[in-house]
Motif scaffolding. Structure first.
Motif, PDB file in Angstrom:
ATOM      1  N   ALA A 188       0.837  -1.210   0.000  1.00  0.00           N
ATOM      2  CA  ALA A 188       0.000   0.000   0.000  1.00  0.00           C
ATOM      3  C   ALA A 188       0.868   1.255   0.000  1.00  0.00           C
ATOM      4  N   LEU A 189       1.938   1.250   0.776  1.00  0.00           N
ATOM      5  CA  LEU A 189       2.840   2.413   0.830  1.00  0.00           C
ATOM      6  C   LEU A 189       3.529   2.636  -0.510  1.00  0.00           C
ATOM      7  N   THR A 190       3.999   1.560  -1.115  1.00  0.00           N
ATOM      8  CA  THR A 190       4.676   1.653  -2.406  1.00  0.00           C
ATOM      9  C   THR A 190       3.720   2.142  -3.495  1.00  0.00           C
ATOM     10  N   ALA A 191       2.477   1.660  -3.453  1.00  0.00           N
ATOM     11  CA  ALA A 191       1.483   2.078  -4.446  1.00  0.00           C
ATOM     12  C   ALA A 191       1.052   3.531  -4.247  1.00  0.00           C
ATOM     13  N   GLU A 192       1.073   4.018  -3.012  1.00  0.00           N
ATOM     14  CA  GLU A 192       0.627   5.383  -2.707  1.00  0.00           C
ATOM     15  C   GLU A 192       1.520   6.431  -3.352  1.00  0.00           C
ATOM     16  N   ASN A 193       2.837   6.214  -3.306  1.00  0.00           N
ATOM     17  CA  ASN A 193       3.761   7.206  -3.855  1.00  0.00           C
ATOM     18  C   ASN A 193       5.039   6.488  -4.287  1.00  0.00           C
ATOM     19  N   LYS A 194       5.309   6.513  -5.576  1.00  0.00           N
ATOM     20  CA  LYS A 194       6.469   5.804  -6.141  1.00  0.00           C
ATOM     21  C   LYS A 194       7.795   6.413  -5.703  1.00  0.00           C
ATOM     22  N   VAL A 242      10.660   9.662   3.072  1.00  0.00           N
ATOM     23  CA  VAL A 242      10.005  10.597   2.160  1.00  0.00           C
ATOM     24  C   VAL A 242      11.067  11.571   1.655  1.00  0.00           C
ATOM     25  N   PRO A 243      11.271  11.640   0.337  1.00  0.00           N
ATOM     26  CA  PRO A 243      12.304  12.544  -0.180  1.00  0.00           C
ATOM     27  C   PRO A 243      11.944  14.011   0.060  1.00  0.00           C
TER      28      PRO A 243
END
Length: 189
Positions: free
Chosen positions: A112-118, A134-135
């Motif tokens: 879910a985390l990976t899908a939320e923001n690449k 988070v960059p």
């Protein structure tokens, strides 16, 4: 008798518009006294709407618990909110630690985390713990955010201006003196 009914008379007429079958309603208000609370309420709605929109703006790279508050996690055909499956804590300027309550859910949370923001980096630190990195926001992203917030503020500034103009027009048609109009404008700033 309702005090507002004494101050104005409302005549509502409905007409059919030839271009479509929807009734076109016209409301004619003949004010005999200015309804300041109503104007104040309209202005408060504009301010409240702007505040709500500004709350929705999150700078890229900003780490907060709210960032993941509404994250949906797919668990074997069911959807659950992340906050029901794990504890979320902020560690440093760019890190969020997610500790799942059950070891079996960590893979689903990671997906879910990976899908939320690449752009996010998700690292597994322990059987029930993930670190989300988070960059930082780029200068260009910050400039775009500032520009969007400025455009939003300008739109609502225009809405507030329209509310004040309408209030002035209603007051003027209700027999307000120039001193009354000056006071109304000052109060509705």
């Amino acid at each position: 008798k309702d005090p507002s009914a004494r101050h104005r008379q409302i005549i509502q007429a409905s007409e059919e518009d030839d271009s479509d079958d929807e009734p076109n309603k016209k409301e004619v208000i003949q004010a005999t006294n200015f309804d300041y609370p109503k104007a104040e309420q309209r202005l408060a709605k504009v301010v409240s709407a702007l505040e709500h929109k500004l709350e929705d703006i999150h700078p890229p790279g900003e780490v907060s618990a709210e960032l993941l508050e509404d994250l949906d996690v797919q668990l074997q055909g069911e959807t659950s909110k992340l906050v029901t499956l794990a504890q979320v804590s902020i560690q440093g300027a760019q890190n969020i630690v997610i500790t799942t309550y059950e070891e079996g859910t960590i893979g689903f949370v990671r997906n879910a985390l990976t899908a939320e923001n690449k752009l996010w980096t998700v690292e597994k630190e322990a059987p029930t713990r993930l670190r989300l990195i988070v960059p930082k926001a780029t200068k260009q992203e910050v400039e775009e955010l500032v520009r969007n917030a400025g455009e939003l503020a300008e739109k609502y500034r225009g809405d507030a201006r329209q509310v004040r103009q309408k209030a002035r027009k209603e007051a003027k048609s209700g027999g307000a003196t120039s001193n009354d109009l000056a006071l109304i404008e000052k109060e509705l700033q």
